[in-house]
Design a protein around this motif. Structure first.
Motif, short mmCIF file in Angstrom:
data_model
loop_
_atom_site.label_atom_id
_atom_site.label_comp_id
_atom_site.label_asym_id
_atom_site.label_seq_id
_atom_site.Cartn_x
_atom_site.Cartn_y
_atom_site.Cartn_z
N GLY A 109 12.00 18.55 5.06
CA GLY A 109 12.50 17.73 3.95
C GLY A 109 12.45 16.25 4.19
O GLY A 109 12.75 15.47 3.27
N SER A 110 12.06 15.81 5.38
CA SER A 110 12.00 14.36 5.66
C SER A 110 10.94 13.69 4.78
O SER A 110 9.87 14.23 4.53
CB SER A 110 11.66 14.11 7.13
OG SER A 110 12.74 14.46 7.96
N GLN A 111 11.27 12.48 4.32
CA GLN A 111 10.35 11.70 3.51
C GLN A 111 9.23 11.13 4.38
O GLN A 111 9.48 10.60 5.46
CB GLN A 111 11.09 10.54 2.83
CG GLN A 111 12.03 10.97 1.73
CD GLN A 111 11.30 11.17 0.40
OE1 GLN A 111 10.10 10.89 0.29
NE2 GLN A 111 12.03 11.65 -0.61
N VAL A 112 8.01 11.25 3.89
CA VAL A 112 6.85 10.72 4.59
C VAL A 112 6.13 9.73 3.69
O VAL A 112 5.86 10.03 2.52
CB VAL A 112 5.88 11.86 4.99
CG1 VAL A 112 4.65 11.29 5.70
CG2 VAL A 112 6.58 12.87 5.88
N ARG A 113 5.87 8.55 4.22
CA ARG A 113 5.10 7.54 3.49
C ARG A 113 3.73 7.42 4.16
O ARG A 113 3.64 7.11 5.35
CB ARG A 113 5.82 6.20 3.49
CG ARG A 113 5.06 5.08 2.77
CD ARG A 113 5.96 3.89 2.49
NE ARG A 113 7.00 4.25 1.54
CZ ARG A 113 8.11 3.54 1.33
NH1 ARG A 113 8.32 2.44 2.04
NH2 ARG A 113 8.99 3.95 0.45
N LEU A 114 2.70 7.66 3.39
CA LEU A 114 1.33 7.62 3.92
C LEU A 114 0.78 6.20 3.91
O LEU A 114 -0.06 5.85 4.76
CB LEU A 114 0.43 8.55 3.12
CG LEU A 114 0.64 10.06 3.29
CD1 LEU A 114 0.64 10.45 4.76
CD2 LEU A 114 1.87 10.59 2.59
N TRP A 115 1.16 5.41 2.93
CA TRP A 115 0.94 3.96 2.93
C TRP A 115 1.87 3.33 1.90
O TRP A 115 2.38 4.00 1.01
CB TRP A 115 -0.51 3.56 2.69
CG TRP A 115 -1.14 4.00 1.40
CD1 TRP A 115 -0.87 3.57 0.13
CD2 TRP A 115 -2.19 4.97 1.25
NE1 TRP A 115 -1.68 4.19 -0.78
CE2 TRP A 115 -2.50 5.05 -0.13
CE3 TRP A 115 -2.92 5.75 2.15
CZ2 TRP A 115 -3.49 5.90 -0.62
CZ3 TRP A 115 -3.90 6.59 1.65
CH2 TRP A 115 -4.17 6.67 0.28
N GLY A 116 2.11 2.03 2.06
CA GLY A 116 3.02 1.31 1.18
C GLY A 116 3.83 0.33 1.98
O GLY A 116 3.37 -0.22 2.99
N THR A 117 5.07 0.07 1.56
CA THR A 117 5.93 -0.87 2.26
C THR A 117 6.14 -0.41 3.70
O THR A 117 6.49 0.74 3.96
CB THR A 117 7.28 -0.98 1.55
OG1 THR A 117 7.06 -1.41 0.20
CG2 THR A 117 8.18 -1.99 2.25
N GLY A 118 5.92 -1.31 4.64
CA GLY A 118 6.06 -0.97 6.04
C GLY A 118 4.80 -0.42 6.67
O GLY A 118 4.71 -0.33 7.90
N LEU A 119 3.83 -0.05 5.86
CA LEU A 119 2.57 0.49 6.37
C LEU A 119 1.48 0.15 5.35
O LEU A 119 1.22 0.92 4.42
CB LEU A 119 2.66 2.00 6.60
CG LEU A 119 1.40 2.69 7.11
CD1 LEU A 119 0.91 2.08 8.42
CD2 LEU A 119 1.64 4.19 7.27
N ASN A 120 0.86 -1.01 5.52
CA ASN A 120 -0.12 -1.47 4.55
C ASN A 120 -1.32 -0.53 4.51
O ASN A 120 -1.78 -0.04 5.55
CB ASN A 120 -0.58 -2.88 4.91
CG ASN A 120 -1.27 -3.57 3.75
OD1 ASN A 120 -2.39 -3.27 3.40
ND2 ASN A 120 -0.56 -4.53 3.14
N ALA A 121 -1.79 -0.26 3.31
CA ALA A 121 -2.94 0.62 3.16
C ALA A 121 -4.15 0.12 3.95
O ALA A 121 -4.97 0.92 4.39
CB ALA A 121 -3.29 0.75 1.68
#
Length: 363
Positions: A317-329
């Protein structure tokens, strides 16, 4: 519902457009071709409609979509037309058009139009893709200038290496542009996103911000103005399964990754069918609950796997960010051997959710 989605921050889009404008006294297109680089053309155009000087797209299909949605600003067709039959529609919908080949000149001079067109005459200053050679450019300009089919003429060219400021190529292209257009009276446009950010001496009358609108840097190094951009897209999903593996176990298709220690593997609902690059290597960064982790194993059609070993508080259930704020595309793209433009444009199955301080919607 499947948790994979792209959150599109329209306030960040407006911020980036305003940044482009603030760097120059010039007018600026909002370049929203290719479905606004995968962000949603109609939604992005509507978000900028109150302040954009004009919009730019690749082709008439994209322009008519915006006109149908109620966009009234000028819209520039960056590749002009592909068939002479488009010309009456271009006139009817008051579109602006780039002319870059002799056959387009012939089409225009032979057309029967309801009103003359605003033409942007393309110079090949060294990109060697489309445009008139410097030695013939003045002749074509004067030919169109004398035609009743032409309401106005603007000089336009395109930089090939503005994101590499030490090569000398941009200075060469500016010099070619200056020589080829000497004595030709009319506004000019040279700058794409890296040109806007790094080459103020080339700003001229019209800017063409593209990738910078969406918050990705066009540079492979820190750049003061680019560092002020805000990511517009947050590509997000969740961990849907966790596997605890001992050392020596393969993960994913082809056993590309083999654990070197006891490893907690998080399975994420995101794959190449969503637009995440299949060729992304082990070690490509991801954020799990805002903390850095990395891709391990080959990307599948619908899933990918990340290392949770050093993130004991993260799991199912943890949220995963593939790109965006904190990790520029752009950083993700560099790992995958591509560019942020392609990451955005390849976005496919994931729904886009739009947010701003003025409105919110989902598609």
């Amino acid at each position: 519902m499947r948790p994979a989605h792209a959150l599109i921050d329209l306030d960040a889009l407006r911020h980036n457009y305003r940044l482009a404008k603030s760097l120059s006294g010039a007018r600026a297109f909002a370049v929203i071709k290719a479905n606004a680089y995968g962000h949603g053309a109609v939604e992005c155009a509507n978000a900028l409609a109150a302040e954009a000087d004009a919009f730019a797209v690749a082709c008439i299909e994209e322009a008519l979509e915006l006109r149908t949605a109620g966009i009234t600003q000028p819209i520039l067709l960056l590749e002009g037309w592909f068939e002479a039959s488009e010309l009456p529609l271009i006139a009817e919908h008051q579109l602006w058009a780039v002319v870059h080949e002799q056959w387009q000149v012939t089409d225009l001079l032979e057309a029967q139009l309801s009103q003359p067109l605003h033409i942007w005459l393309k110079l090949d200053s060294g990109m060697h893709r489309v445009g008139f050679a410097p030695e013939v450019y003045p002749t074509v300009w004067r030919q169109l200038e004398a035609s009743a089919q032409v309401a106005s003429l603007t000089k336009i060219s395109h930089f090939s290496r503005a994101d590499e400021p030490d090569t000398g190529r941009t200075e060469e292209q500016m010099a070619i542009f200056t020589r080829a257009t000497s004595g030709l009276v009319g506004p000019a446009s040279l700058c794409n996103s890296p040109g806007i950010l790094a080459w103020p001496q080339a700003h001229n009358d019209w800017l063409r911000p593209g990738i910078m609108l969406y918050g990705a840097t066009p540079f492979g190094f820190p750049q003061g103005h680019a560092d002020l951009l805000k990511p517009v897209m947050q590509l997000q999903s969740k961990v849907i399964a966790v596997r605890d593996l001992p050392a020596g176990e393969p993960v994913g298709y082809g056993s590309r990754f083999v654990t070197s220690r006891a490893t907690r593997v998080g399975v994420v609902a995101m794959g190449y069918a969503d637009g995440y690059p299949r060729h992304a290597p082990d070690g490509t960064p991801v954020l799990v609950e805002g903390q850095r982790s990395q891709l391990i194993g080959r990307v599948s059609m619908d899933m990918l796997t990340v290392d949770l070993t050093d993130l004991p508080d993260c799991g199912l259930g943890s949220q995963v960010r593939l790109w965006g704020t904190g990790l520029n595309a752009s950083e993700v793209a560099a790992h995958a051997g591509t560019i942020a433009y392609q990451l955005f444009c390849n976005l496919n199955r994931v729904p886009r959710r739009f947010t701003s301080s003025f409105s919110a919607s989902a598609t």
